[in-house]
Design a protein around this motif. Structure first.
Motif, mmCIF file in Angstrom:
data_model
loop_
_atom_site.group_PDB
_atom_site.id
_atom_site.type_symbol
_atom_site.label_atom_id
_atom_site.label_comp_id
_atom_site.label_asym_id
_atom_site.label_seq_id
_atom_site.Cartn_x
_atom_site.Cartn_y
_atom_site.Cartn_z
ATOM 1 N N ALA A 11 -23.712 -50.137 42.459
ATOM 2 C CA ALA A 11 -23.814 -49.296 41.262
ATOM 3 C C ALA A 11 -22.431 -49.011 40.689
ATOM 4 N N ALA A 12 -21.455 -48.770 41.544
ATOM 5 C CA ALA A 12 -20.089 -48.518 41.072
ATOM 6 C C ALA A 12 -19.513 -49.761 40.397
ATOM 7 N N ALA A 13 -19.790 -50.926 40.955
ATOM 8 C CA ALA A 13 -19.306 -52.175 40.351
ATOM 9 C C ALA A 13 -19.945 -52.390 38.986
ATOM 10 N N MET A 14 -21.227 -52.087 38.875
ATOM 11 C CA MET A 14 -21.905 -52.228 37.587
ATOM 12 C C MET A 14 -21.338 -51.246 36.568
ATOM 13 N N ASP A 15 -21.024 -50.037 36.990
ATOM 14 C CA ASP A 15 -20.424 -49.049 36.096
ATOM 15 C C ASP A 15 -19.058 -49.519 35.599
ATOM 16 N N ARG A 16 -18.248 -50.098 36.499
ATOM 17 C CA ARG A 16 -16.930 -50.615 36.093
ATOM 18 C C ARG A 16 -17.082 -51.765 35.106
ATOM 19 N N ALA A 17 -18.035 -52.660 35.378
ATOM 20 C CA ALA A 17 -18.260 -53.787 34.473
ATOM 21 C C ALA A 17 -18.693 -53.294 33.094
ATOM 22 N N ARG A 22 -17.469 -52.452 27.457
ATOM 23 C CA ARG A 22 -17.437 -51.563 26.291
ATOM 24 C C ARG A 22 -16.022 -51.385 25.755
ATOM 25 N N ALA A 23 -15.027 -51.381 26.628
ATOM 26 C CA ALA A 23 -13.633 -51.308 26.167
ATOM 27 C C ALA A 23 -13.281 -52.562 25.368
#
Length: 108
Positions: A11-17, A22-23
């Motif tokens: 989940a953390a990896a998906m959030d970073r991706a 988005r950036a």
């Protein structure tokens, strides 16, 4: 317990991706807006300070819209965002190949 750790890491990896995607979308949108504004100013008569090939000017200004569309797509879907990037790169290669052999003309 290990399963929960893996799930949290995924989940953390998906959030970073998502954050990175988005950036990149925001940067593409900013570049698109800048391209449209710069092109529109010259089309409206502002002096660009150098020679301008009018078809290339129109092409680049229109590509600003493509950057905005690609940014919107990338914001929502990474796969389609990559396809939009590939399409923009191909269009730029085509546009440069067309404009290259032609001598630049004054903007006015």
């Amino acid at each position: 317990h290990a399963r929960r750790d893996r799930s949290a890491a995924a989940a953390a990896a998906m959030d970073r991706a998502l954050t990175v995607r988005r950036a990149v979308a925001v940067l593409a949108a900013a570049f698109g807006v800048e391209t449209i504004v710069a092109g529109a100013r010259v089309i409206a008569g502002a002096d660009p300070g150098n020679m301008v090939y009018r078809p290339q000017l129109w092409f680049n200004t229109a590509m600003g819209l493509a950057y905005l569309a690609a940014a919107l797509v990338a914001w929502h879907d990474a796969g389609r965002g990559r396809l939009a990037l590939i399409a923009i790169a191909a269009l730029h290669l085509t546009g440069e190949a067309v404009a290259e052999p032609v001598r630049a003309q004054p903007a006015g």
